[in-house]
Design a protein around this motif. Structure first.
Motif, PDB file in Angstrom:
ATOM      1  N   SER A 725     -16.173  56.903 -37.969  1.00 32.06           N
ATOM      2  CA  SER A 725     -16.395  57.817 -39.103  1.00 32.06           C
ATOM      3  C   SER A 725     -17.876  58.152 -39.272  1.00 32.06           C
ATOM      4  O   SER A 725     -18.229  59.095 -39.984  1.00 32.06           O
ATOM      5  N   ASP A 726     -18.748  57.373 -38.638  1.00 26.72           N
ATOM      6  CA  ASP A 726     -20.187  57.652 -38.707  1.00 26.72           C
ATOM      7  C   ASP A 726     -20.591  58.857 -37.861  1.00 26.72           C
ATOM      8  O   ASP A 726     -21.675  59.409 -38.048  1.00 26.72           O
ATOM      9  N   ARG A 727     -19.747  59.246 -36.912  1.00 31.30           N
ATOM     10  CA  ARG A 727     -20.153  60.231 -35.916  1.00 31.30           C
ATOM     11  C   ARG A 727     -20.515  61.563 -36.553  1.00 31.30           C
ATOM     12  O   ARG A 727     -19.802  62.065 -37.424  1.00 31.30           O
ATOM     13  N   VAL A 728     -21.622  62.112 -36.099  1.00 29.99           N
ATOM     14  CA  VAL A 728     -22.071  63.409 -36.602  1.00 29.99           C
ATOM     15  C   VAL A 728     -22.323  64.334 -35.428  1.00 29.99           C
ATOM     16  O   VAL A 728     -22.571  63.900 -34.290  1.00 29.99           O
ATOM     17  N   GLU A 735     -34.633  65.587 -35.631  1.00 31.63           N
ATOM     18  CA  GLU A 735     -35.252  65.977 -34.364  1.00 31.63           C
ATOM     19  C   GLU A 735     -35.327  64.814 -33.384  1.00 31.63           C
ATOM     20  O   GLU A 735     -35.145  65.000 -32.183  1.00 31.63           O
ATOM     21  N   LEU A 736     -35.638  63.623 -33.869  1.00 35.52           N
ATOM     22  CA  LEU A 736     -35.791  62.482 -32.966  1.00 35.52           C
ATOM     23  C   LEU A 736     -34.502  62.225 -32.201  1.00 35.52           C
ATOM     24  O   LEU A 736     -34.522  61.989 -30.987  1.00 35.52           O
ATOM     25  N   GLU A 737     -33.360  62.293 -32.879  1.00 30.58           N
ATOM     26  CA  GLU A 737     -32.069  62.093 -32.205  1.00 30.58           C
ATOM     27  C   GLU A 737     -31.770  63.244 -31.252  1.00 30.58           C
ATOM     28  O   GLU A 737     -31.240  63.033 -30.146  1.00 30.58           O
ATOM     29  N   ARG A 738     -32.133  64.459 -31.669  1.00 26.65           N
ATOM     30  CA  ARG A 738     -31.887  65.603 -30.778  1.00 26.65           C
ATOM     31  C   ARG A 738     -32.773  65.535 -29.537  1.00 26.65           C
ATOM     32  O   ARG A 738     -32.391  65.993 -28.470  1.00 26.65           O
ATOM     33  N   TRP A 739     -33.962  64.923 -29.699  1.00 28.70           N
ATOM     34  CA  TRP A 739     -34.803  64.702 -28.517  1.00 28.70           C
ATOM     35  C   TRP A 739     -34.146  63.718 -27.564  1.00 28.70           C
ATOM     36  O   TRP A 739     -34.165  63.905 -26.338  1.00 28.70           O
ATOM     37  N   VAL A 740     -33.512  62.648 -28.090  1.00 30.42           N
ATOM     38  CA  VAL A 740     -32.807  61.696 -27.236  1.00 30.42           C
ATOM     39  C   VAL A 740     -31.633  62.386 -26.533  1.00 30.42           C
ATOM     40  O   VAL A 740     -31.370  62.148 -25.344  1.00 30.42           O
ATOM     41  N   LEU A 741     -30.931  63.259 -27.256  1.00 30.91           N
ATOM     42  CA  LEU A 741     -29.839  64.014 -26.624  1.00 30.91           C
ATOM     43  C   LEU A 741     -30.386  64.875 -25.477  1.00 30.91           C
ATOM     44  O   LEU A 741     -29.762  64.971 -24.411  1.00 30.91           O
ATOM     45  N   GLU A 795     -29.564  59.803 -41.556  1.00 29.73           N
ATOM     46  CA  GLU A 795     -30.355  59.358 -40.408  1.00 29.73           C
ATOM     47  C   GLU A 795     -29.672  58.203 -39.687  1.00 29.73           C
ATOM     48  O   GLU A 795     -29.657  58.129 -38.460  1.00 29.73           O
ATOM     49  N   ARG A 796     -29.101  57.279 -40.481  1.00 34.19           N
ATOM     50  CA  ARG A 796     -28.464  56.112 -39.865  1.00 34.19           C
ATOM     51  C   ARG A 796     -27.200  56.514 -39.114  1.00 34.19           C
ATOM     52  O   ARG A 796     -26.932  56.028 -38.012  1.00 34.19           O
ATOM     53  N   ARG A 797     -26.425  57.428 -39.679  1.00 34.81           N
ATOM     54  CA  ARG A 797     -25.217  57.894 -38.985  1.00 34.81           C
ATOM     55  C   ARG A 797     -25.587  58.613 -37.685  1.00 34.81           C
ATOM     56  O   ARG A 797     -24.939  58.454 -36.661  1.00 34.81           O
ATOM     57  N   ALA A 798     -26.647  59.410 -37.747  1.00 35.72           N
ATOM     58  CA  ALA A 798     -27.092  60.121 -36.540  1.00 35.72           C
ATOM     59  C   ALA A 798     -27.550  59.135 -35.477  1.00 35.72           C
ATOM     60  O   ALA A 798     -27.235  59.277 -34.286  1.00 35.72           O
TER      61      ALA A 798
END
Length: 975
Positions: A725-728, A735-741, A795-798
């Motif tokens: 259920s955390d998935r986003v 941006e930091l997560e999108r950079w990892v992607l 942020e935590r879910r992302a």
């Protein structure tokens, strides 16, 4: 109102700290066998085949055909390198969506096994030649079978997957039947012939050898300068043509001397001679002008003791005939009294020797070819040397003398010939020379060239099978295959095999041994090999033989009454002789494509392999023989790709040797470190060159492994709190997560392209750097705060979503290399009786995640972060602060675009500080900078406020909330 600080509770239990049972210490030597047993129990290899069958047409087959190791002895580190590389190829292709098939196999016939059985017989006082040949062959079969079981266990211990319960064996009855069938195709298509020519012969093993069975080592040889008197009347009568050879034992078989038509020759006379010299004043010699001085110095004739009388033209040489140095010797029985032929030849050089070459066409291919082309073979071929390397018993002076002893050491033939030449005055000089000399790779003993009747496959004769797509002859087809049909990794392999095929002679198919597949053919009694009806070519006879082999194996050829069994009712058995030679074992292994790729249901759909993978020595071995064999029977190479790897050396770059004590046994490595460490050593190395291995190298590999393992351990611990259920969606991420992607999308392309090109070193290096630099030292370091301390924040879910995506990619990307460790990681998260990472594919990674503009921006952010963390490290070293969270630095940014980029992200979180100030003001003179990063400077200040007792940040609002000693974020999380 905030409670008194002394009453502040311990908030550790409220943090979402990593939680995992995944141990920091791997314990691989103990645990790896448990995973092996588990994989065998759930049948991983067969389940993958079922996976392909359940969705026909969705998984394109990929077949790596196993070059068969020899069933004789424990594995060495070269075996481990080879099989691990093969396994990484198969696993990576499978996880990229192919139906990757791997059927391991073994070479079971041949001389090394015969020798072992003969040794056993000798120890019991038995003579091999007195033992029934079928019984002897069964002993050989039993010996090979015992080593197959040992090696299979040792290969499986390395984590190699494949059809281990049903491998291919060259000694299986069906395999022997198909090898015979492949040989019969040469018989029927006109490329098989019997010829008598010089072949590489092992006197110790008493059999012909192929080029692939020969290796070169330094050897000290006798060297002699021999006098051939001019027999022709005239000005040159009585002069001596001098030849030089490193094989004195060939002098009794001399039939001619040749010279180079384009060189300058002279007539030389000795004017003075010391006592220890074999030349006498007044003696005259014919020599190449360029080499005369060296020859006389070898004869101990100093300058001034000889002179050049005059030049001698090629036309003058052409009119001469020579006597053999042993002509007229008492007791020679006229053996050498016929004048020797004397003519020009293209293979003569003036780089060493005398400018003249002695010809014994029975012991040299160039001489043989010269006299074959002249139509003079009957006059020049001799049969002086027997199978064991001894001279024929009735040869004057030398009968029974041996070139080599049974142990491979120097025999008495060379000395006997030299002594006789001295006695008759036929020697000008002698000495010894150390040079590179061919040796049998099995016995390690020197070999000789010897004229014997052998069976050959003609590689320049048109193949009568009508398959002319790639050429009419075996050579044409092979060269076309190399250039047009095969991909070479590395590319230089193409040049090596091409030059070998381009220059090679006809293939010697026959061996004079017992343990192998026989040449299943018959010759007409009384006919000559050149006669049209010399060979029996009868499909009905062939079919009988194949049926017997299918049921009884090749032993059927050697059973009593075999000839009548195969011929009666078709032709008269009394008119035909049965051939008893066995096939070159390279024909066995060269035929494996026929009974593995073509014949098995789990072989290749089109009878071709996608890849052959072996060491560089197999350009003259398995790659070579497979090419020749297939080009003779199916018209092209049996493979679409060839990958070659280097040899294994010790840590200092020396060749491994048991006698030196510098070997590294795979079993020792797996016992001390585990097989995954050995696999990681392979992945970290450039396999296209020679690979070094030793204790210090393995310690370095172990360190890399530990760093990777810690990355995976952290990932598992952080994911313990992840719920689906955390998935986003990516569009909702910071941006930091999108950079990892973005980095995952880049790496997915790099991994797939790398695995497709078999670039395991490149793939591993990219993944290792990603795990250690991008994740552990950057992303994980930054996001620990959010993961541990946030409540149910976006942020935590992302971050959790990204960690889950990372988990599925890292485990599958690394699975072909670290087969045991990644399985352990997978099962830690997805346990279950039938669960296995190795049943998964690498997940598809959306290329929509690629964001080059974002990557460029974050490259600038990371550069600025480096300056900040370097500045704070100085304060930590000086014990001004204990943690970067105590700091509130000011960062001076000269570039407006860089400043804007840093202002658009939570730069204090990225630098793991409590506060940070960004400014475009000029930096103070004493501000910290890094020379390699311009335009960014840092000054230090301590953070304002108190330390949050939960997240440890220093903030002004700490102590003003409901929960004692917390900041606003932590207070909200606790509420």
């Amino acid at each position: 109102m905030c409670a008194d600080a002394t009453a502040t509770p311990d908030y550790k239990s409220t943090l979402n700290l990593p939680r995992t049972d995944f141990p920091m210490r791997a314990g691989l030597p103990k645990r790896e066998p448990e995973w092996l047993a588990r994989w065998e129990e759930i049948g991983i290899y067969d389940r993958l085949r079922e996976k392909a069958a359940e969705a026909p047409g969705t998984r394109v087959p990929f077949t790596l055909h196993d070059g068969p190791p020899y069933a004789n002895g424990h594995l060495h580190i070269g075996h481990a390198l080879n099989k691990i590389l093969k396994d990484m190829v198969v696993r990576s292709q499978q996880m990229m969506g192919r139906d990757a098939r791997y059927i391991p196999g073994w070479d079971c016939h041949g001389l090394p096994i015969e020798w072992k059985i003969e040794e056993q017989y000798r120890s019991k006082g038995k003579n091999k030649d007195e033992v029934d040949i079928v019984a002897f062959r069964q002993e050989c079969r039993k010996f090979a079978d015992s080593w197959i079981d040992v090696q299979r266990s040792e290969f499986k211990r390395l984590g190699v997957t494949g059809k281990w319960e049903k491998p291919y064996l060259t000694m299986d009855f069906r395999a022997e039947r198909i090898i015979a069938e492949e040989f019969q195709k040469f018989l029927m298509n006109g490329t098989l012939y019997q010829g008598s020519k010089p072949v590489m012969w092992s006197p110790v093993e008493q059999t012909a050898l192929a080029e692939a069975e020969v290796e070169y080592h330094d050897k000290e040889s006798f060297t002699v300068w021999v006098k051939f008197p001019v027999a022709t009347t005239g000005d040159l009568q009585g002069a001596n043509v001098v030849i030089w050879t490193t094989t004195p034992w060939t002098i009794p078989s001399n039939k001619a001397v040749v010279y180079g038509a384009g060189y300058d020759y002279g007539l030389y006379e000795v004017t003075d001679a010391p006592e220890e010299c074999w030349a006498a004043p007044g003696e005259r010699f014919l020599l190449a002008d360029k080499l005369a001085g060296d020859v006389f110095s070898r004869a101990r004739l100093e300058d001034g003791m000889w002179k050049r009388v005059r030049g001698v033209s090629a036309d003058e040489l052409a009119g001469l005939s020579l006597n053999h140095p042993l002509a007229g010797a008492e007791g020679s029985n006229d053996e050498w009294d016929t004048p020797r032929d004397f003519r020009a030849a293209d293979f003569v050089t003036d780089e060493e020797g005398t400018g003249f070459v002695h010809c014994a066409p029975s012991h040299g291919m160039e001489e043989y070819e010269l006299y074959r082309d002249l139509g003079m073979l009957e006059q020049v071929i001799t049969y002086n040397v027997m199978d064991d390397g001894s001279f024929r018993a009735d040869l004057p002076f030398f009968g029974g003398k041996t070139i080599l002893k049974p142990n491979g050491k120097e025999g008495d033939a060379n000395k006997a010939v030299i002594d006789k030449l001295v006695e008759v005055g036929g020697l000008l000089a002698r000495g010894k020379i150390k040079h590179s000399y061919p040796h049998s790779w099995r016995s390690k003993a020197p070999i000789i060239y010897r004229n014997t009747p052998q069976w050959f496959a003609a590689i320049d004769r048109p193949v009568g099978d009508g398959q002319d797509t790639y050429g009419k002859t075996i050579r044409e087809r092979a060269l076309t295959s190399i250039d047009e049909l095969v991909t070479w990794t590395p590319q230089k392999g193409r040049n090596r095999l091409y030059s070998m095929i381009e220059a090679r002679p006809d293939w010697v198919l026959s061996r004079q041994r017992a343990w192998g597949v026989p040449l299943t053919c018959f010759t007409k009694r009384g006919a000559l090999p050149t006669d049209e009806d010399f060979l029996l070519r009868n499909e009905e006879v062939n079919a009988r033989i194949l049926a017997a082999f299918e049921a009884e194996g090749a032993d059927a050829w050697y059973k009593d009454g075999a000839k009548a069994r195969f011929l009666e009712g078709i032709v008269n058995p009394d008119d035909w002789d049965q051939v008893t030679d066995i096939l070159d074992v390279w024909f066995d292994s060269g035929s494996t494509h026929a009974f593995v790729l073509r014949d098995r249901e789990d072989g290749s759909d089109d009878g071709l392999a996608d890849l052959y993978l072996e060491g560089t020595d197999q350009h003259r071995g398995w790659f070579h023989s497979s090419m020749l064999q297939a080009c003779g029977t199916m018209g092209r190479a049996p493979y679409r790709g060839v990958l070659t790897h280097g040899f294994t050396l010790d840590a200092k770059g020396n060749k491994m040797s048991k006698s030196v004590g510098n070997t590294v046994a795979p079993e020792d490595v797996t016992k001390q470190y585990g097989a995954d460490i050995l696999r990681l050593w392979v992945a970290q190395s450039d396999y296209t060159a020679d690979l070094r291995i030793g204790p210090e190298i393995l310690k370095g590999v172990s360190d890399s492994y530990r760093r990777l393992r810690n990355t995976m351990r952290y990932l598992l611990g952080a994911l313990a709190h992840f719920e689906e259920s955390d998935r986003v969606d990516a569009s909702e991420m910071p941006e930091l997560e999108r950079w990892v992607l973005h980095r995952m999308a880049e790496l997915d392309t790099r991994v797939r392209e790398g695995y497709a090109a078999y670039d395991f070193q490149g793939v591993f290096q990219a993944l290792f750097n990603f795990c250690t630099l991008d994740l552990s030292a950057f992303y994980f370091d930054i996001r620990k705060d959010v993961l541990y301390c946030d409540g149910d924040s976006a942020e935590r879910r992302a971050a959790h979503t990204v960690l889950d995506l990372l988990f599925h990619r890292l485990t599958t990307w690394l699975a072909p290399v670290l087969v045991f460790t990644m399985e352990e990681v997978w099962l830690e998260r997805f346990p279950g009786a039938g669960s296995s990472l190795h049943l998964q594919d690498i997940p598809d990674t959306p290329q929509a995640w690629r964001d080059d503009a974002l990557a460029t921006k974050w490259a600038e952010v990371r550069k600025a972060r480096r300056v900040v963390t370097a500045a704070l490290e100085i304060q930590r070293t000086d014990k001004v602060i204990g943690s970067s969270l105590e700091a509130a630095p000011t960062v001076y940014i000269a570039e407006p675009d860089t400043l804007a980029a840093l202002q658009s992200v939570p730069f204090e979180d990225i630098c793991i500080t409590s506060q940070i100030t960004l400014t475009d003001a000029d930096a103070p003179a004493d501000a910290f900078t890094l020379p390699e990063i311009g335009g960014i400077a840092v000054t230090f200040a301590k953070a304002d406020g108190d330390k949050c007792q939960r997240c440890w940040k220093f903030l002004p609002d700490v102590g003003t909330h409901q929960h004692p000693g917390t900041c606003a974020r932590c207070d909200a999380a606790l509420s």
